[in-house]
Write a protein that holds these residues in place. Structure first.
Motif, short mmCIF file in Angstrom:
data_model
loop_
_atom_site.label_atom_id
_atom_site.label_comp_id
_atom_site.label_asym_id
_atom_site.label_seq_id
_atom_site.Cartn_x
_atom_site.Cartn_y
_atom_site.Cartn_z
N GLU A 42 26.72 36.55 10.00
CA GLU A 42 25.77 35.33 10.24
C GLU A 42 25.70 34.56 11.58
OE1 GLU A 42 24.85 32.81 7.09
OE2 GLU A 42 25.86 34.25 5.47
N LEU A 43 26.31 34.55 12.04
CA LEU A 43 26.33 33.54 13.20
C LEU A 43 25.61 34.85 14.26
CD1 LEU A 43 27.02 30.96 14.92
CD2 LEU A 43 29.01 32.10 15.15
N SER A 44 26.16 36.37 14.34
CA SER A 44 26.01 36.79 15.64
C SER A 44 24.40 37.71 15.54
CB SER A 44 26.69 38.38 15.58
OG SER A 44 26.67 38.99 14.51
N SER A 45 23.52 37.12 13.87
CA SER A 45 22.78 37.23 14.02
C SER A 45 21.60 36.69 14.15
CB SER A 45 21.83 38.26 12.04
OG SER A 45 22.72 39.40 11.96
N GLY A 46 22.17 34.99 13.65
CA GLY A 46 21.47 33.95 13.76
C GLY A 46 20.92 33.58 15.81
N ASP A 47 22.38 34.64 16.23
CA ASP A 47 21.94 34.28 18.43
C ASP A 47 21.58 35.74 18.24
OD1 ASP A 47 23.97 32.62 17.87
OD2 ASP A 47 25.97 33.60 18.39
N ASN A 48 21.20 36.33 17.98
CA ASN A 48 20.31 37.48 18.83
C ASN A 48 18.83 37.54 18.51
OD1 ASN A 48 22.69 39.01 19.39
ND2 ASN A 48 22.78 40.53 16.71
N GLU A 49 18.83 36.58 16.98
CA GLU A 49 17.43 36.22 16.25
C GLU A 49 17.07 34.62 17.52
OE1 GLU A 49 17.27 34.54 12.41
OE2 GLU A 49 17.66 36.19 11.83
N ASN A 50 17.56 34.18 17.93
CA ASN A 50 17.56 32.67 18.82
C ASN A 50 17.00 33.14 20.68
OD1 ASN A 50 17.76 30.40 17.36
ND2 ASN A 50 20.01 30.46 17.41
N ALA A 51 17.56 34.75 20.67
CA ALA A 51 17.86 34.92 21.65
C ALA A 51 16.18 35.62 22.25
CB ALA A 51 18.61 35.84 22.55
N ASN A 52 15.36 37.16 20.77
CA ASN A 52 14.31 37.04 20.71
C ASN A 52 13.67 36.08 20.99
OD1 ASN A 52 14.63 39.91 20.27
ND2 ASN A 52 15.39 39.62 18.33
N ILE A 53 13.76 34.99 19.85
CA ILE A 53 12.76 34.13 20.44
C ILE A 53 12.58 33.38 22.07
CG2 ILE A 53 11.90 31.28 19.94
CD1 ILE A 53 13.65 32.30 16.61
N ASP A 54 13.78 33.31 22.86
CA ASP A 54 13.68 32.87 23.73
C ASP A 54 13.40 33.72 24.93
OD1 ASP A 54 14.41 30.43 21.96
OD2 ASP A 54 16.50 30.45 22.74
N GLY A 55 13.67 34.58 24.20
CA GLY A 55 13.77 36.14 25.32
C GLY A 55 12.40 36.81 26.13
N GLY A 56 12.10 37.64 26.05
CA GLY A 56 10.62 38.12 26.29
C GLY A 56 10.45 39.11 26.96
N SER A 57 11.54 39.42 27.96
CA SER A 57 11.03 41.08 28.45
C SER A 57 11.80 42.50 27.24
CB SER A 57 11.86 41.58 29.69
OG SER A 57 14.26 41.71 29.26
N ASP A 58 10.94 43.42 27.46
CA ASP A 58 11.34 45.03 25.96
C ASP A 58 12.52 44.94 26.65
OD1 ASP A 58 8.27 44.19 24.80
OD2 ASP A 58 7.80 45.80 26.55
N GLU A 59 12.63 45.60 27.37
CA GLU A 59 13.61 46.51 28.01
C GLU A 59 14.87 44.93 27.22
OE1 GLU A 59 15.47 46.46 31.68
OE2 GLU A 59 13.67 47.21 32.33
N VAL A 60 15.46 43.93 26.74
CA VAL A 60 16.13 43.13 26.73
C VAL A 60 16.54 43.40 25.05
CG1 VAL A 60 16.97 40.31 26.15
CG2 VAL A 60 16.02 41.20 27.94
N GLY A 61 14.38 43.68 24.04
CA GLY A 61 14.50 43.87 23.03
C GLY A 61 15.06 44.87 22.43
#
Length: 194
Positions: free
Chosen positions: A137-156
């Protein structure tokens, strides 16, 4: 009637057949078998108390009060022959990191005695499963937060590749929990160390 000059063998044989308990008595009036039983009860009492105290000391705020089952010894005293310590194994709602920390304490408490019982090992396994679920759950939450804060297609794309192991871990956890009858969604929030 025997002559006063009977042999020592005859005397010892005669006295033991007259009162067999007399030779085995001690000042407390216990027989050898009662003394042996008393010694075993005292040893078991020390072992049980040390075992349960180890659970409670390490479990801290997550462990409840110790309860003992007793047996009366030949001397009339009560000796602990069994015991248990309830421990809260429920996850911390909405806080995977706190759940991880709590489950580390629960697992350590379960394995604290010198010789953990099978029940102790089961509680440790349950805590480990809950901890793993919280880590997912913690790692999933980190990934979701990164998707919100991120931006590039490569990171996604990189995150989507990481989601697959996370999803597999979650599914594996749910399968194991279902087989064993407990887990993150379980109604059981307390286990007992025995």
């Amino acid at each position: 009637m025997r002559a006063p000059e009977q042999t020592s063998e005859d005397k010892s044989a005669g006295s033991s057949s007259e009162n067999p308990r007399q030779e085995t008595e001690n000042p407390q009036g216990l027989t050898e078998s009662e003394l042996k039983e008393l010694s075993e009860l005292k040893a078991r009492d020390r072992e049980v108390r040390a075992h349960e105290a180890a659970h409670q000391a390490v479990g801290g705020q997550h462990a409840g009060a110790i309860s003992y089952s007793y047996e009366r010894g030949p001397d009339g005293a009560q000796y602990a022959v069994g015991g248990e310590v309830p421990i809260d194994v429920s996850p911390v709602a909405g806080d995977p990191q706190a759940t991880i920390e709590k489950m580390r304490v629960v697992r350590a408490a379960a394995m604290a005695p010198a010789q953990p019982s099978s029940q102790d090992r089961a509680v440790a396994a349950q805590a480990m499963q809950t901890m793993l679920q919280a880590q997912v759950e913690l790692s999933s939450g980190d990934n979701e937060n990164a998707n919100i804060d991120g931006g590039s297609d490569e990171v996604g794309q990189d995150r989507n590749a990481q989601d697959t192991p996370s999803r597999q871990a979650t599914e594996a956890y749910q399968n194991v929990s279902a087989m064993q009858g407990y887990g993150f969604d379980s109604d059981s929030a307390t286990s007992i160390f025995v």
